[in-house]
Design a protein around this motif. Sequence first.
Motif, PDB file in Angstrom:
ATOM      1  N   UNK A  87      -0.012 -61.555   2.782  1.00 16.91           N
ATOM      2  CA  UNK A  87       0.227 -60.829   1.534  1.00 16.91           C
ATOM      3  C   UNK A  87       0.550 -61.792   0.392  1.00 16.91           C
ATOM      4  N   UNK A  88       1.316 -62.837   0.689  1.00 27.59           N
ATOM      5  CA  UNK A  88       1.628 -63.849  -0.328  1.00 27.59           C
ATOM      6  C   UNK A  88       0.359 -64.537  -0.804  1.00 27.59           C
ATOM      7  N   UNK A  89      -0.574 -64.733   0.106  1.00 25.67           N
ATOM      8  CA  UNK A  89      -1.859 -65.320  -0.257  1.00 25.67           C
ATOM      9  C   UNK A  89      -2.596 -64.442  -1.252  1.00 25.67           C
ATOM     10  N   UNK A  90      -2.434 -63.135  -1.097  1.00 26.03           N
ATOM     11  CA  UNK A  90      -3.126 -62.186  -1.962  1.00 26.03           C
ATOM     12  C   UNK A  90      -4.077 -61.285  -1.204  1.00 26.03           C
ATOM     13  N   UNK A  91      -4.118 -61.438   0.124  1.00 26.58           N
ATOM     14  CA  UNK A  91      -5.011 -60.615   0.939  1.00 26.58           C
ATOM     15  C   UNK A  91      -4.528 -59.168   0.964  1.00 26.58           C
ATOM     16  N   UNK A  92      -5.472 -58.266   1.170  1.00 25.13           N
ATOM     17  CA  UNK A  92      -5.136 -56.844   1.292  1.00 25.13           C
ATOM     18  C   UNK A  92      -5.495 -56.305   2.670  1.00 25.13           C
TER      19      UNK A  92
END
Length: 428
Positions: free
Chosen positions: A47-52
């Motif tokens: 989630x921190x990476x930006x993945x959904x």
Amino acid sequence: MSADWVEHAIWWHVYPLGFVGAHPADPAPTADEHRLRRLVDWLDHARELGASGLALGPVFASRTHGYDTTDHYRIDPRLGDDDDFDLLITEAKSRGLRVLLDGVFNHVGTDFARFRDGDSAWFRQRGHDFEMFEGHDGLVALNHDNAEVVDYVADVMAHWLRRGVDGWRLDAAYAVSPRFWRTVLPRVRDQFPDAWFLGEVIHGDYAGIVKASTFDSVTQYELWKAIWSSLNDGNFFELDHALRRHDEFVETFVPLTFVGNHDVTRIASQLDDTRHVEHALALLFTIAGTPSVYAGDEWAYRGVKEERFGGDDAVRPEFPARPQDATPLGHDEFRLHQHLIGLRRRHPWLYSATTTALTLANEQYVYRVSHGDDALVVALNIADEPLRITLSEWGIRDGVVVAGSGMPGADRIASLEVEPHGWAIVAP
């Protein structure tokens, strides 16, 4: 028609058996070690990476690497049990992460019950011998003309969708008749209209395969190859050709895009000049598609795939139990992933955008990516000399650099110099 949520999906792709140290392993872990739960401690990292979404490799019972399935209804005991899987789904959902499963439905392992019991009607045969998948001993090809196989695959898919997953990657989908998928998938969609189905296809008529099979999407291997080989060869003409093809695909469906996965050499090892990893990422996140990031690539992990027994092991390593115990090789690469994923989130129209070449040379490429009135200009320079851009050449008065190898500025500019082996993204 794909589910609406896919328009905003960015996958973090994990090969679970390798990630948690379950394969190769001697001795193999047992179910009471609950290795699958390790992934729960990595969900905040995703989630921190930006993945959904979390795209999982094989999790079902198998003898070795997960693709020699023995029971599609059972979690591989080397990973854990049903409770471990349910926990992973619950924790993923609590963080807003979708989950994609890897469906290996072209072939099974020799321990598969129907094969062990001698039910030959379930398997393809050549003469008196059973057909093995691409010559791999131990991978027995299913007979997709058998109505019981159709019922079985449809039931397996529905079973795990009921358990909370959001879709399926269909392994080796290219080796299965589209007629089979066209029979199975509508039956599953009737129960789960919001599910997403991705076919693994290496080459061929992608759009024709999608239409014939009713897949929502396929793996964009053509573009994957064009990205790294054009950067290595100094041949952006190859990339431009692939992007013209990509635009044609987007008229019919939106492909899964990637620069790495569990079956290929990692991008940081694939590129001859590691400075060009940034260019590959700029491409991945500014062109149409559903992007996927292979776990570890966000930290510039290295690994070379080899054509031998165990040749995949280097690209499927074990990860520490927790992200804070890992040794990132590339802090800058992680931040760049975050920045480019954030950029994509702010421009959701990129999902189905098209590209137009503005400058095309062997080592310098500028393209406009647009959808309706929305647009970005992306400049890639892998030459030893600067790339000078004047926006008015393309009817653009000015713009702001929103990402690039140099420090983006807040001022609007009419021209730009991209440093040697640099890149820039400009918002007009």
